[in-house]
Design an enzyme around this catalytic site. Structure first.
Site, PDB file in Angstrom:
ATOM      1  N   ILE A 226       4.527  30.684 -49.227  1.00  0.00           N
ATOM      2  CA  ILE A 226       3.685  30.698 -48.025  1.00  0.00           C
ATOM      3  C   ILE A 226       4.574  30.772 -46.789  1.00  0.00           C
ATOM      4  CG2 ILE A 226       3.599  28.155 -47.936  1.00  0.00           C
ATOM      5  CD1 ILE A 226       0.683  28.409 -46.940  1.00  0.00           C
ATOM      6  N   CYS A 227       4.004  31.309 -45.706  1.00  0.00           N
ATOM      7  CA  CYS A 227       4.632  31.246 -44.376  1.00  0.00           C
ATOM      8  C   CYS A 227       5.924  32.073 -44.337  1.00  0.00           C
ATOM      9  CB  CYS A 227       4.849  29.773 -44.011  1.00  0.00           C
ATOM     10  SG  CYS A 227       5.240  29.453 -42.300  1.00  0.00           S
ATOM     11  N   ALA A 228       7.063  31.478 -44.028  1.00  0.00           N
ATOM     12  CA  ALA A 228       8.304  32.250 -43.936  1.00  0.00           C
ATOM     13  C   ALA A 228       8.850  32.639 -45.309  1.00  0.00           C
ATOM     14  CB  ALA A 228       9.367  31.440 -43.192  1.00  0.00           C
TER      15      ALA A 228
END
Ligand SMILES: *[C@@H]1O[C@H](CO)[C@@H](O)[C@H](O)[C@H]1NC(C)=O
Ligand SMILES: *[C@@H]1O[C@H](CO)[C@@H](O)[C@H](O)[C@H]1NC(C)=O
Length: 308
Positions: A226-228
């Site tokens: 998730i995310c970065a």
């Protein structure tokens, strides 16, 4: 519980809260703590309040209970943004909530994109590895672990630093169950990476974790980020090849195939990816659904008040 009851029994905290109220300064509580702590201390008298549904009765003896959704784990993020707005104003609340990728209009049920569907299998209970490192976004790690443990998965939290305790992105200290050296000695149905720039960089630099992820992909087992982390860990190590994925909006241009990146959660066969802190709950619910079915995931979502 019993956290809220322990707060209630803490005389020092009770005195601080009562002084706060007497001084006319703001005080607040979420979930069970409204009824159990503030209510018991008499700090809700004559006020309107909400709390976790099963504590509403307890609440109504001291305050007039109001029906609202802002009252449990699934609404903690909206609650926190509301606090920012009350303390610092609307503009600050917008500034803070932007990078959180908050669901703008939460429907009655979460949705996700699925391509090349395969059945996610496990024996007894799903075994899941969640690595953490300095700079990991605490809320992403904690929401994933919390929801999957509620779903009765066996979740192992492994530090890729040289200590169990890591310093997360907003200076919350998290304590892993094991170091990565110990964790790589087992096999997992799913390995899932929380985000955060520093955390993702540490994952990408951990040869042990990267090898484990590569082995996971080669043996057609499940992995996610998730995310970065999709852009900074999976992509540079070839783990998104031939896959559609999503990631933190500002990093989506680094993905192999961002054509589905607008979705909060994307499942492509054995891979699951998601956008950011605000979509962590949906991310964990989709993982729950892929293992246990939509019915179970929705039941879980309801107990956390993350769907209506
Ligand atoms: C991670 O954070 C801890 C706690 O602040 C610190 O002691 C440690 O040196 C950090 N590790 C790295 C690799 O920076
Ligand atoms: C891995 O697990 C096996 C069996 O439990 C154990 O004998 C071995 O020492 C472990 N290796 C490491 C590096 O922890």
């Amino acid at each position: 519980m019993p956290g809220a009851a322990t707060l209630k029994d803490c005389k020092t905290l009770e005195n601080i809260a009562k002084k706060q109220a007497a001084d006319g300064r703001p005080y607040t509580a979420l979930c069970a703590a409204s009824a159990v702590a503030l209510g018991s201390w008499g700090l809700l008298k004559g006020l309107q309040a909400i709390c976790y549904p099963s504590f509403m009765e307890q609440l109504s003896s001291s305050a007039s209970a109001v029906e609202s959704r802002g009252r449990g784990p699934g609404t903690a993020m909206e609650y926190s943004i509301a606090l920012v707005e009350l303390l610092y104003g609307k503009e600050k609340a917008i500034e803070v909530s932007g990078p959180l990728v908050m669901p703008s209009n939460r429907g009655p049920e979460y949705t996700f994109a699925e391509l090349n569907p395969v059945k996610w299998t496990f024996e007894n209970s799903p075994k899941i590895l969640v690595p953490i490192a300095n700079g990991t976004v605490e809320m992403e790690a904690v929401i994933i672990v919390d929801v999957l443990r509620r779903a009765k998965a066996e979740v192992v939290v492994a530090s890729v630093e040289d200590k169990l305790e890591i310093l997360a992105s907003r200076k919350v200290k998290l304590v892993a169950d094991v170091l990565i050296d110990e964790a790589i000695n087992r096999s997992y149905d799913l390995i899932v990476l929380p985000g955060g720039l520093g955390g993702a960089q540490a994952f990408a630099n951990s040869q042990k974790l990267v090898n484990l992820l590569k082995k996971q992909r080669e043996s057609n087992k499940l992995y996610g980020a998730i995310c970065a982390s999709p852009a900074l860990v999976l992509e540079p190590h070839g783990l998104l090849k031939g896959k559609k994925a999503t990631a933190f909006p500002a990093l989506c241009n680094e993905l192999s195939d961002p054509s589905e990146a607008e979705n909060h959660v994307v499942v492509d066969g054995n891979l699951v990816t998601s956008r950011g802190s605000g979509t962590s709950m949906e991310f964990a619910l989709v993982i729950t659904e892929k293992f246990l079915g939509r019915q179970k995931a929705l039941e879980l979502a309801k107990t956390m008040l993350s769907v209506q």
